[in-house]
Design a protein around this motif. Sequence first.
Motif, PDB file in Angstrom:
ATOM      1  N   GLY A 191      18.485  -2.743 -33.226  1.00  0.00           N
ATOM      2  CA  GLY A 191      18.253  -2.664 -32.417  1.00  0.00           C
ATOM      3  C   GLY A 191      17.155  -2.997 -31.538  1.00  0.00           C
ATOM      4  N   GLY A 192      17.063  -3.878 -31.821  1.00  0.00           N
ATOM      5  CA  GLY A 192      16.136  -5.274 -32.179  1.00  0.00           C
ATOM      6  C   GLY A 192      14.702  -5.105 -32.002  1.00  0.00           C
ATOM      7  N   GLN A 193      14.667  -4.746 -33.514  1.00  0.00           N
ATOM      8  CA  GLN A 193      14.188  -4.800 -34.388  1.00  0.00           C
ATOM      9  C   GLN A 193      13.259  -6.163 -34.789  1.00  0.00           C
ATOM     10  OE1 GLN A 193      13.355  -1.686 -37.389  1.00  0.00           O
ATOM     11  NE2 GLN A 193      14.525  -0.156 -35.795  1.00  0.00           N
ATOM     12  N   THR A 194      11.874  -6.784 -34.924  1.00  0.00           N
ATOM     13  CA  THR A 194      11.799  -7.913 -35.667  1.00  0.00           C
ATOM     14  C   THR A 194      11.724  -7.604 -37.129  1.00  0.00           C
ATOM     15  OG1 THR A 194      11.465  -8.716 -33.042  1.00  0.00           O
ATOM     16  CG2 THR A 194       9.961  -9.671 -34.977  1.00  0.00           C
ATOM     17  N   ASP A 208       9.691  -8.586 -40.580  1.00  0.00           N
ATOM     18  CA  ASP A 208       7.930  -8.612 -40.280  1.00  0.00           C
ATOM     19  C   ASP A 208       8.373  -9.474 -41.814  1.00  0.00           C
ATOM     20  OD1 ASP A 208       8.309  -6.846 -42.796  1.00  0.00           O
ATOM     21  OD2 ASP A 208       7.586  -5.277 -41.862  1.00  0.00           O
ATOM     22  N   ALA A 209       7.090  -9.680 -42.102  1.00  0.00           N
ATOM     23  CA  ALA A 209       5.989 -10.644 -42.773  1.00  0.00           C
ATOM     24  C   ALA A 209       7.515 -10.121 -44.381  1.00  0.00           C
ATOM     25  CB  ALA A 209       4.738 -11.073 -42.967  1.00  0.00           C
ATOM     26  N   MET A 210       6.802  -8.627 -44.433  1.00  0.00           N
ATOM     27  CA  MET A 210       7.481  -7.971 -46.122  1.00  0.00           C
ATOM     28  C   MET A 210       8.936  -8.530 -45.520  1.00  0.00           C
ATOM     29  SD  MET A 210       4.998  -6.862 -47.919  1.00  0.00           S
ATOM     30  CE  MET A 210       3.534  -8.609 -47.269  1.00  0.00           C
ATOM     31  N   ALA A 211       9.133  -8.303 -44.666  1.00  0.00           N
ATOM     32  CA  ALA A 211      11.055  -8.730 -45.094  1.00  0.00           C
ATOM     33  C   ALA A 211      11.865 -10.449 -45.606  1.00  0.00           C
ATOM     34  CB  ALA A 211      11.692  -8.039 -43.623  1.00  0.00           C
ATOM     35  N   ALA A 212      10.243 -10.833 -44.862  1.00  0.00           N
ATOM     36  CA  ALA A 212      10.650 -12.536 -45.311  1.00  0.00           C
ATOM     37  C   ALA A 212      10.744 -12.826 -46.692  1.00  0.00           C
ATOM     38  CB  ALA A 212      10.250 -13.451 -44.216  1.00  0.00           C
ATOM     39  N   LEU A 213       9.478 -12.420 -46.796  1.00  0.00           N
ATOM     40  CA  LEU A 213       9.439 -12.294 -47.867  1.00  0.00           C
ATOM     41  C   LEU A 213       9.740 -11.801 -48.766  1.00  0.00           C
ATOM     42  CD1 LEU A 213       5.241 -12.074 -47.858  1.00  0.00           C
ATOM     43  CD2 LEU A 213       6.447 -14.323 -48.827  1.00  0.00           C
ATOM     44  N   GLY A 214      10.316 -10.579 -48.929  1.00  0.00           N
ATOM     45  CA  GLY A 214      11.193 -10.327 -49.811  1.00  0.00           C
ATOM     46  C   GLY A 214      12.807 -10.517 -49.436  1.00  0.00           C
ATOM     47  N   TYR A 215      13.108 -11.489 -48.488  1.00  0.00           N
ATOM     48  CA  TYR A 215      14.260 -12.288 -49.194  1.00  0.00           C
ATOM     49  C   TYR A 215      14.283 -13.587 -49.366  1.00  0.00           C
ATOM     50  CZ  TYR A 215      18.177 -15.365 -46.610  1.00  0.00           C
ATOM     51  OH  TYR A 215      18.893 -15.820 -46.281  1.00  0.00           O
ATOM     52  N   ASP A 216      13.041 -14.311 -49.524  1.00  0.00           N
ATOM     53  CA  ASP A 216      12.250 -15.518 -49.822  1.00  0.00           C
ATOM     54  C   ASP A 216      12.621 -15.215 -51.701  1.00  0.00           C
ATOM     55  OD1 ASP A 216      11.937 -16.758 -47.645  1.00  0.00           O
ATOM     56  OD2 ASP A 216       9.944 -16.643 -48.371  1.00  0.00           O
ATOM     57  N   SER A 217      12.186 -13.796 -52.286  1.00  0.00           N
ATOM     58  CA  SER A 217      12.214 -13.351 -53.711  1.00  0.00           C
ATOM     59  C   SER A 217      14.138 -13.036 -53.781  1.00  0.00           C
ATOM     60  CB  SER A 217      11.877 -12.022 -53.900  1.00  0.00           C
ATOM     61  OG  SER A 217      10.337 -11.596 -53.535  1.00  0.00           O
ATOM     62  N   ALA A 218      14.195 -12.597 -53.198  1.00  0.00           N
ATOM     63  CA  ALA A 218      15.895 -13.078 -53.575  1.00  0.00           C
ATOM     64  C   ALA A 218      16.824 -14.039 -53.864  1.00  0.00           C
ATOM     65  CB  ALA A 218      15.946 -12.087 -52.558  1.00  0.00           C
ATOM     66  N   LEU A 219      16.419 -15.194 -52.453  1.00  0.00           N
ATOM     67  CA  LEU A 219      16.525 -16.616 -52.975  1.00  0.00           C
ATOM     68  C   LEU A 219      16.042 -17.471 -54.118  1.00  0.00           C
ATOM     69  CD1 LEU A 219      15.911 -17.938 -48.851  1.00  0.00           C
ATOM     70  CD2 LEU A 219      18.373 -17.034 -49.837  1.00  0.00           C
TER      71      LEU A 219
END
Length: 84
Positions: free
Chosen positions: A4-7, A9-20
Amino acid sequence: AKYGGQTPDAMAALGYDSALVLADAIKRAGSTEPAKVRDALAATKDFPCVTGKTTLDAQRNATKSAVIITVKDGKFKYVETINP
């Protein structure tokens, strides 16, 4: 379009990094055994993530760059990146 066009946020990026970082540690440990994963996490150095390179110390504390942004009139503007 899927979200739905949502961007993200930083928490999403950091969560993704944690999984990586975790997936990489499991791969390097060759196991999901907690002690082996712990040691692999502590050996993580300059791992490339979406938010920048990540290094973990013996206590698994992350050292990484910080991004400085300003917010003016509801818009975010990149200012600089500060490296450790």
